[in-house]
Design a protein around this motif. Structure first.
Motif, PDB file in Angstrom:
ATOM      1  N   PRO A   2       0.829  -1.210   0.000  1.00 56.13           N
ATOM      2  CA  PRO A   2       0.000   0.000   0.000  1.00 56.13           C
ATOM      3  C   PRO A   2       0.859   1.254   0.000  1.00 56.13           C
ATOM      4  O   PRO A   2       2.067   1.199   0.255  1.00 56.13           O
ATOM      5  CB  PRO A   2      -0.794  -0.122   1.307  1.00 56.13           C
ATOM      6  N   ALA A   5       0.604   6.509   3.120  1.00 54.50           N
ATOM      7  CA  ALA A   5      -0.526   7.102   3.849  1.00 54.50           C
ATOM      8  C   ALA A   5      -1.454   6.029   4.409  1.00 54.50           C
ATOM      9  O   ALA A   5      -1.993   6.170   5.505  1.00 54.50           O
ATOM     10  CB  ALA A   5      -1.296   8.069   2.942  1.00 54.50           C
ATOM     11  N   THR A   6      -1.630   4.940   3.677  1.00 52.86           N
ATOM     12  CA  THR A   6      -2.479   3.843   4.155  1.00 52.86           C
ATOM     13  C   THR A   6      -1.844   3.150   5.355  1.00 52.86           C
ATOM     14  O   THR A   6      -2.523   2.831   6.328  1.00 52.86           O
ATOM     15  CB  THR A   6      -2.723   2.830   3.028  1.00 52.86           C
ATOM     16  N   ILE A   7      -0.547   2.938   5.292  1.00 49.14           N
ATOM     17  CA  ILE A   7       0.145   2.321   6.424  1.00 49.14           C
ATOM     18  C   ILE A   7       0.013   3.206   7.663  1.00 49.14           C
ATOM     19  O   ILE A   7      -0.282   2.727   8.753  1.00 49.14           O
ATOM     20  CB  ILE A   7       1.617   2.051   6.076  1.00 49.14           C
ATOM     21  N   ARG A   8       0.218   4.509   7.498  1.00 49.39           N
ATOM     22  CA  ARG A   8       0.107   5.422   8.642  1.00 49.39           C
ATOM     23  C   ARG A   8      -1.320   5.466   9.199  1.00 49.39           C
ATOM     24  O   ARG A   8      -1.509   5.648  10.391  1.00 49.39           O
ATOM     25  CB  ARG A   8       0.562   6.809   8.233  1.00 49.39           C
ATOM     26  N   ALA A   9      -2.308   5.296   8.332  1.00 53.89           N
ATOM     27  CA  ALA A   9      -3.705   5.364   8.767  1.00 53.89           C
ATOM     28  C   ALA A   9      -4.178   4.069   9.433  1.00 53.89           C
ATOM     29  O   ALA A   9      -5.144   4.088  10.177  1.00 53.89           O
ATOM     30  CB  ALA A   9      -4.610   5.692   7.579  1.00 53.89           C
ATOM     31  N   THR A  10      -3.494   2.961   9.151  1.00 51.62           N
ATOM     32  CA  THR A  10      -3.985   1.671   9.646  1.00 51.62           C
ATOM     33  C   THR A  10      -3.074   0.997  10.664  1.00 51.62           C
ATOM     34  O   THR A  10      -3.466  -0.016  11.232  1.00 51.62           O
ATOM     35  CB  THR A  10      -4.198   0.693   8.477  1.00 51.62           C
ATOM     36  N   TRP A  16       5.464   1.696  11.151  1.00 48.81           N
ATOM     37  CA  TRP A  16       5.909   2.515  10.021  1.00 48.81           C
ATOM     38  C   TRP A  16       7.374   2.284   9.660  1.00 48.81           C
ATOM     39  O   TRP A  16       7.874   2.816   8.678  1.00 48.81           O
ATOM     40  CB  TRP A  16       5.701   3.998  10.318  1.00 48.81           C
ATOM     41  N   ASP A  65       7.849   6.481   2.936  1.00 48.65           N
ATOM     42  CA  ASP A  65       7.336   6.989   1.665  1.00 48.65           C
ATOM     43  C   ASP A  65       8.175   6.481   0.496  1.00 48.65           C
ATOM     44  O   ASP A  65       7.643   6.041  -0.521  1.00 48.65           O
ATOM     45  CB  ASP A  65       7.315   8.522   1.679  1.00 48.65           C
ATOM     46  N   CYS A  68       7.629   2.624  -0.051  1.00 49.96           N
ATOM     47  CA  CYS A  68       6.352   2.329  -0.713  1.00 49.96           C
ATOM     48  C   CYS A  68       6.381   2.748  -2.176  1.00 49.96           C
ATOM     49  O   CYS A  68       5.844   2.059  -3.038  1.00 49.96           O
ATOM     50  CB  CYS A  68       5.206   3.017   0.025  1.00 49.96           C
TER      51      CYS A  68
END
Length: 144
Positions: A2, A5-10, A16, A65, A68
């Motif tokens: 992913p 941003a998806t990793i940080r959100a989930t 991270w 970042d 990913c």
């Protein structure tokens, strides 16, 4: 993989951390993910003694970042005669959406919008769904 941003959100901040890359004596690289990624069955971009590390071919990742970015979206070749298969699955293993989009071309090192997913709304929506995307080369029917 992913986007960051998806990793940080989930995931919590300890999730991270990008994987460690240990160079082996035979020249191959062993990828060691952080404990959260390992628990979630992270699939490395290398197989010691079989496949060199694919991420490091783009340079050493500096942060989440950069890691990913280097993991799914770039190629140096034009991709022609491609197809994408999109499906949505719930935790019970039921597929509630399936669509194939065929015969498109993707230019190198670009983002190519292929389709907008019109997923039907449901009165009895479940709390978690998984999106499965498969990119195919139609000339040999191989998944990229």
């Amino acid at each position: 993989m992913p986007v960051a941003a998806t990793i940080r959100a989930t995931m919590p901040p300890e999730g991270w951390q990008i994987p460690l890359f240990n160079e082996l004596s035979n020249g191959y690289v062993e990828v060691v993910p952080n404990p959260i990624w390992k628990y979630l069955k992270y699939i490395p971009y290398s197989k010691p003694t079989k496949v060199h590390d694919q991420i490091q071919l783009y340079g050493i990742a500096k942060d989440l970042d950069d890691f990913c970015f280097k993991a799914v979206n770039t190629t140096s070749e034009k991709l022609s005669n491609m197809a994408i298969e999109a499906s949505v699955w719930d935790l019970d293993g039921m597929c509630s959406y399936y669509k194939v989009h065929e015969s498109f071309t993707m230019l190198p090192k670009t983002v190519t919008p292929i389709f907008k997913m019109d997923y039907p709304k449901s009165e009895h929506a479940k709390p978690v769904y998984f999106l499965l995307l498969k990119l195919y080369n139609k000339s040999n029917n191989r998944v990229l």
